[in-house]
Design a protein around this motif. Structure first.
Motif, PDB file in Angstrom:
ATOM      1  N   LYS A 147      -3.919   1.799 -13.823  1.00  0.00           N
ATOM      2  CA  LYS A 147      -4.281   3.160 -14.208  1.00  0.00           C
ATOM      3  C   LYS A 147      -3.587   4.187 -13.318  1.00  0.00           C
ATOM      4  CE  LYS A 147      -8.849   1.701 -15.835  1.00  0.00           C
ATOM      5  NZ  LYS A 147     -10.316   1.836 -15.656  1.00  0.00           N
ATOM      6  N   GLU A 148      -3.539   5.398 -13.809  1.00  0.00           N
ATOM      7  CA  GLU A 148      -2.926   6.472 -13.036  1.00  0.00           C
ATOM      8  C   GLU A 148      -3.633   6.623 -11.698  1.00  0.00           C
ATOM      9  OE1 GLU A 148      -1.636  11.174 -13.648  1.00  0.00           O
ATOM     10  OE2 GLU A 148      -2.831  10.130 -15.160  1.00  0.00           O
ATOM     11  N   ASP A 149      -2.851   6.804 -10.649  1.00  0.00           N
ATOM     12  CA  ASP A 149      -3.334   6.978  -9.272  1.00  0.00           C
ATOM     13  C   ASP A 149      -3.807   5.681  -8.620  1.00  0.00           C
ATOM     14  OD1 ASP A 149      -2.780   9.701  -9.299  1.00  0.00           O
ATOM     15  OD2 ASP A 149      -4.750  10.176 -10.149  1.00  0.00           O
ATOM     16  N   GLU A 150      -3.757   4.554  -9.321  1.00  0.00           N
ATOM     17  CA  GLU A 150      -4.074   3.279  -8.690  1.00  0.00           C
ATOM     18  C   GLU A 150      -2.851   2.779  -7.917  1.00  0.00           C
ATOM     19  OE1 GLU A 150      -7.508   1.072 -11.380  1.00  0.00           O
ATOM     20  OE2 GLU A 150      -5.402   0.502 -11.643  1.00  0.00           O
ATOM     21  N   PRO A 151      -3.067   2.076  -6.799  1.00  0.00           N
ATOM     22  CA  PRO A 151      -1.920   1.576  -6.024  1.00  0.00           C
ATOM     23  C   PRO A 151      -1.172   0.464  -6.761  1.00  0.00           C
ATOM     24  CG  PRO A 151      -3.970   0.709  -5.132  1.00  0.00           C
ATOM     25  CD  PRO A 151      -4.350   1.730  -6.166  1.00  0.00           C
ATOM     26  N   ILE A 152       0.119   0.379  -6.515  1.00  0.00           N
ATOM     27  CA  ILE A 152       0.943  -0.701  -7.052  1.00  0.00           C
ATOM     28  C   ILE A 152       1.012  -1.771  -5.972  1.00  0.00           C
ATOM     29  CG2 ILE A 152       3.221  -1.348  -7.906  1.00  0.00           C
ATOM     30  CD1 ILE A 152       3.558   1.508  -8.881  1.00  0.00           C
ATOM     31  N   LEU A 153       0.554  -2.984  -6.301  1.00  0.00           N
ATOM     32  CA  LEU A 153       0.333  -4.014  -5.295  1.00  0.00           C
ATOM     33  C   LEU A 153       1.141  -5.274  -5.586  1.00  0.00           C
ATOM     34  CD1 LEU A 153      -3.550  -3.615  -5.264  1.00  0.00           C
ATOM     35  CD2 LEU A 153      -1.954  -2.664  -3.594  1.00  0.00           C
ATOM     36  N   PHE A 154       1.590  -5.897  -4.517  1.00  0.00           N
ATOM     37  CA  PHE A 154       2.348  -7.143  -4.630  1.00  0.00           C
ATOM     38  C   PHE A 154       1.841  -8.113  -3.572  1.00  0.00           C
ATOM     39  CE2 PHE A 154       6.111  -9.598  -3.090  1.00  0.00           C
ATOM     40  CZ  PHE A 154       6.246 -10.412  -4.204  1.00  0.00           C
ATOM     41  N   ASN A 155       1.740  -9.381  -3.922  1.00  0.00           N
ATOM     42  CA  ASN A 155       1.287 -10.397  -2.974  1.00  0.00           C
ATOM     43  C   ASN A 155       2.446 -10.848  -2.095  1.00  0.00           C
ATOM     44  OD1 ASN A 155       0.058 -12.460  -1.599  1.00  0.00           O
ATOM     45  ND2 ASN A 155      -0.292 -13.767  -3.368  1.00  0.00           N
ATOM     46  N   TYR A 156       2.372 -10.551  -0.795  1.00  0.00           N
ATOM     47  CA  TYR A 156       3.447 -10.890   0.133  1.00  0.00           C
ATOM     48  C   TYR A 156       3.457 -12.374   0.497  1.00  0.00           C
ATOM     49  CZ  TYR A 156       3.729  -5.836   1.236  1.00  0.00           C
ATOM     50  OH  TYR A 156       3.860  -4.469   1.186  1.00  0.00           O
ATOM     51  N   THR A 157       2.417 -13.107   0.144  1.00  0.00           N
ATOM     52  CA  THR A 157       2.318 -14.507   0.564  1.00  0.00           C
ATOM     53  C   THR A 157       2.038 -15.395  -0.635  1.00  0.00           C
ATOM     54  OG1 THR A 157       1.219 -16.003   2.118  1.00  0.00           O
ATOM     55  CG2 THR A 157      -0.150 -14.298   1.109  1.00  0.00           C
ATOM     56  N   SER A 158       1.788 -16.674  -0.411  1.00  0.00           N
ATOM     57  CA  SER A 158       1.537 -17.618  -1.512  1.00  0.00           C
ATOM     58  C   SER A 158       0.104 -17.492  -1.999  1.00  0.00           C
ATOM     59  CB  SER A 158       1.799 -19.049  -1.042  1.00  0.00           C
ATOM     60  OG  SER A 158       1.380 -19.974  -2.023  1.00  0.00           O
ATOM     61  N   SER A 159      -0.071 -17.470  -3.307  1.00  0.00           N
ATOM     62  CA  SER A 159      -1.405 -17.304  -3.885  1.00  0.00           C
ATOM     63  C   SER A 159      -2.223 -18.590  -3.831  1.00  0.00           C
ATOM     64  CB  SER A 159      -1.292 -16.844  -5.348  1.00  0.00           C
ATOM     65  OG  SER A 159      -0.562 -17.788  -6.103  1.00  0.00           O
ATOM     66  N   LEU A 160      -1.598 -19.731  -3.592  1.00  0.00           N
ATOM     67  CA  LEU A 160      -2.321 -21.003  -3.585  1.00  0.00           C
ATOM     68  C   LEU A 160      -2.560 -21.539  -2.176  1.00  0.00           C
ATOM     69  CD1 LEU A 160      -0.792 -22.867  -6.675  1.00  0.00           C
ATOM     70  CD2 LEU A 160      -2.929 -21.586  -6.511  1.00  0.00           C
ATOM     71  N   LEU A 161      -2.579 -20.636  -1.194  1.00  0.00           N
ATOM     72  CA  LEU A 161      -2.979 -20.990   0.164  1.00  0.00           C
ATOM     73  C   LEU A 161      -4.420 -20.551   0.382  1.00  0.00           C
ATOM     74  CD1 LEU A 161       0.105 -19.912   2.323  1.00  0.00           C
ATOM     75  CD2 LEU A 161      -0.611 -22.251   1.808  1.00  0.00           C
ATOM     76  N   GLY A 162      -5.092 -21.197   1.343  1.00  0.00           N
ATOM     77  CA  GLY A 162      -6.433 -20.772   1.705  1.00  0.00           C
ATOM     78  C   GLY A 162      -6.383 -19.460   2.476  1.00  0.00           C
ATOM     79  N   THR A 163      -7.536 -18.812   2.629  1.00  0.00           N
ATOM     80  CA  THR A 163      -7.595 -17.499   3.274  1.00  0.00           C
ATOM     81  C   THR A 163      -7.021 -17.518   4.681  1.00  0.00           C
ATOM     82  OG1 THR A 163      -9.462 -16.718   1.964  1.00  0.00           O
ATOM     83  CG2 THR A 163      -9.153 -15.708   4.118  1.00  0.00           C
ATOM     84  N   ALA A 164      -7.400 -18.511   5.493  1.00  0.00           N
ATOM     85  CA  ALA A 164      -6.931 -18.565   6.885  1.00  0.00           C
ATOM     86  C   ALA A 164      -5.410 -18.651   6.947  1.00  0.00           C
ATOM     87  CB  ALA A 164      -7.560 -19.745   7.608  1.00  0.00           C
ATOM     88  N   ASP A 165      -4.802 -19.463   6.069  1.00  0.00           N
ATOM     89  CA  ASP A 165      -3.342 -19.629   6.071  1.00  0.00           C
ATOM     90  C   ASP A 165      -2.641 -18.376   5.549  1.00  0.00           C
ATOM     91  OD1 ASP A 165      -2.623 -22.778   6.544  1.00  0.00           O
ATOM     92  OD2 ASP A 165      -4.600 -22.497   5.666  1.00  0.00           O
ATOM     93  N   ARG A 166      -3.216 -17.741   4.522  1.00  0.00           N
ATOM     94  CA  ARG A 166      -2.617 -16.501   4.012  1.00  0.00           C
ATOM     95  C   ARG A 166      -2.641 -15.424   5.090  1.00  0.00           C
ATOM     96  NH1 ARG A 166      -6.253 -17.190  -0.046  1.00  0.00           N
ATOM     97  NH2 ARG A 166      -7.238 -15.189   0.464  1.00  0.00           N
ATOM     98  N   LYS A 167      -3.785 -15.282   5.740  1.00  0.00           N
ATOM     99  CA  LYS A 167      -3.918 -14.236   6.766  1.00  0.00           C
ATOM    100  C   LYS A 167      -2.995 -14.494   7.956  1.00  0.00           C
ATOM    101  CE  LYS A 167      -8.219 -12.783   7.635  1.00  0.00           C
ATOM    102  NZ  LYS A 167      -8.380 -11.395   7.166  1.00  0.00           N
ATOM    103  N   GLU A 168      -2.849 -15.767   8.331  1.00  0.00           N
ATOM    104  CA  GLU A 168      -1.960 -16.104   9.444  1.00  0.00           C
ATOM    105  C   GLU A 168      -0.510 -15.788   9.098  1.00  0.00           C
ATOM    106  OE1 GLU A 168      -0.839 -19.885  12.377  1.00  0.00           O
ATOM    107  OE2 GLU A 168      -2.000 -20.209  10.544  1.00  0.00           O
ATOM    108  N   HIS A 169      -0.110 -16.115   7.865  1.00  0.00           N
ATOM    109  CA  HIS A 169       1.257 -15.820   7.418  1.00  0.00           C
ATOM    110  C   HIS A 169       1.530 -14.325   7.457  1.00  0.00           C
ATOM    111  CE1 HIS A 169       4.308 -14.934   4.260  1.00  0.00           C
ATOM    112  NE2 HIS A 169       4.915 -15.942   4.825  1.00  0.00           N
TER     113      HIS A 169
END
Length: 426
Positions: A147-169
């Motif tokens: 929608k208008e004024d919503e941020p445009i977002l991209f995943n900088y890391t792998s979507s199939l990693l667990g939270t701890a591994d994504r955050k560490e990356h």
């Protein structure tokens, strides 16, 4: 420049890897050749304060900074300072996109710096889909409605990693702490990528209580079961994962071994755990080879279908909307569905009307896959897959039409004969 420094590039004792310095060198040349573009590059974040003294800083110092400073520069280019070169390395590490090699350069790991695309913020469930053609033209699509004024977002890391591994990356490569909805939820929006089976009640799943912890696997971190509410130390979770990783490393790469290991790991991990998903992807790779053989086993066909569905259901949570991986999973689901349906009809287990219905389900999957794969450049593997899927869709439509023209029939009913016990008459 490489030609003028050929003696340095071919030294046997201290050979310079030209590909390793190429992108940083190009940025340096832009400073002198294209001031307008340089101004935009120079404005990019490099996080020098967080990089100084780290292992990545030392690596870049040896393999890029010192190498480029040894080169003989053209007269109009001032020899670069170590600080400038470290800044350029930081800009690349923080802002560059990982690119897939074109077919002619298959196997190379490439990076590209795209000035406008770097403006996208991160979210582990982004709202964009990226594709790159053989000319390195980057195209960004909205994967869901933005929608208008919503941020445009991209995943900088792998979507199939667990939270701890994504955050560490993200912490080590992008220098920020992710606080997206997926990272804040102990059970990762019910995707359970990090969930462990509760050692106490054996029914619920354990998720990290403090999702903001820098190390959720240390002694002080607590994990809690969603059912019995019992808490456990992060160290216990880490020990469980270490055992699972050892079992995975020692596992033979064949269908039977992987199936057995998945069953064994399910006593400790959620079926969607990222370690389980990595095994399932290996299993799918083996099933693909089997399913195209002349007479694949029914249980392997069914296993491929079930595994594709399991992976797809996780992807549907962590990659909402258009997704390259989801497109591939949908494509790979349709073929086992067709094979199983045809076999059931040949065995007279289903009627022609039921066969048509199942083929239509497979067609719907193929159509949905095409909506995602059509966005891929035609020369990429996914682009070629889209072309093949379109041809298969035409054939499938014709097959459905042929089946519907068959006279109605009924499936063969398999009657099991009852054993009759007769008394002997004396």
């Amino acid at each position: 420049m490489f030609k003028n420094n050929r003696d340095l590039l071919i030294e046997n004792d201290d050979e310079i890897n030209a590909t390793g310095i190429l992108l940083a060198l190009r940025l340096l040349l832009i400073k002198y050749r294209n001031p307008a573009v340089w101004e935009k590059i120079n404005y990019m974040e490099a996080h020098l304060d967080k990089r100084i003294g780290t292992s990545i800083w030392k690596d870049r110092e040896v393999n890029i900074v010192d190498v480029i400073r040894r080169l003989r520069m053209p007269a109009e280019i001032e020899p670069p300072s170590a600080e400038l070169m470290q800044k350029l390395c930081g800009i690349l590490d923080v802002n560059a996109f990982q690119l897939r090699s074109p077919g002619a350069l298959d196997g190379l790991l490439l990076r590209g710096l795209y000035i406008e695309a770097t403006l996208m913020a991160h979210d582990c469930r982004g709202n964009t889909h990226l594709s790159v053609d053989d000319n390195f033209q980057l195209t960004i699509y909205a994967s869901v409605t933005i929608k208008e004024d919503e941020p445009i977002l991209f995943n900088y890391t792998s979507s199939l990693l667990g939270t701890a591994d994504r955050k560490e990356h993200l912490r080590e490569g992008k220098y920020f702490e992710c606080e997206c909805s997926l990272c804040r939820d102990p059970y990762e929006l019910e995707s359970h990528l990090s969930s462990v089976l509760c050692p106490h009640c054996k029914e619920g799943f354990v998720g990290m209580q403090d999702t903001s912890s820098l190390n959720p696997y240390e002694r002080g971190s607590r994990w809690q079961c969603q059912m019995c509410k019992r808490t456990f130390s992060g160290r216990l979770i880490r020990a469980t994962l270490n055992i699972c990783r050892t079992l995975i490393d020692d596992c033979d790469i064949d269908i039977k071994s992987i199936e057995g290991l998945l069953k064994r790991l399910s006593r400790s991990l959620h079926t969607n755990h990222f370690l389980m998903l990595s095994l399932k992807q290996k299993l799918l790779m083996l099933c693909r080879k089997e399913i195209i053989s002349p007479n694949p086993q029914k249980k392997i066909i069914q296993k491929m279908l079930d595994t594709c569905k399991e992976v797809y259901n996780v992807l549907d949570i962590v990659e909402p909307g258009i997704s390259r991986l989801k497109g591939i999973m949908l494509y790979e689901m349709h073929l086992p569905m067709i094979i199983l349906a045809n076999r059931s009809y040949s065995a007279r287990e289903i009627s022609s009307a039921q066969l048509a219905c199942r083929l239509e389900e497979a067609r719907d999957l193929l159509k949905k896959a095409l909506t995602m794969l059509f966005l891929e450049p035609v020369t990429t593997p996914e682009g070629k897959l889209a072309k093949r899927a379109l041809e298969e869709l035409r054939t499938l439509n014709q097959n459905i039409s042929d089946v519907k023209s068959l006279p109605s029939d009924k499936p063969k009913i398999h009657v099991r004969k009852a054993k009759v016990h007769r008394k002997k008459i004396k």
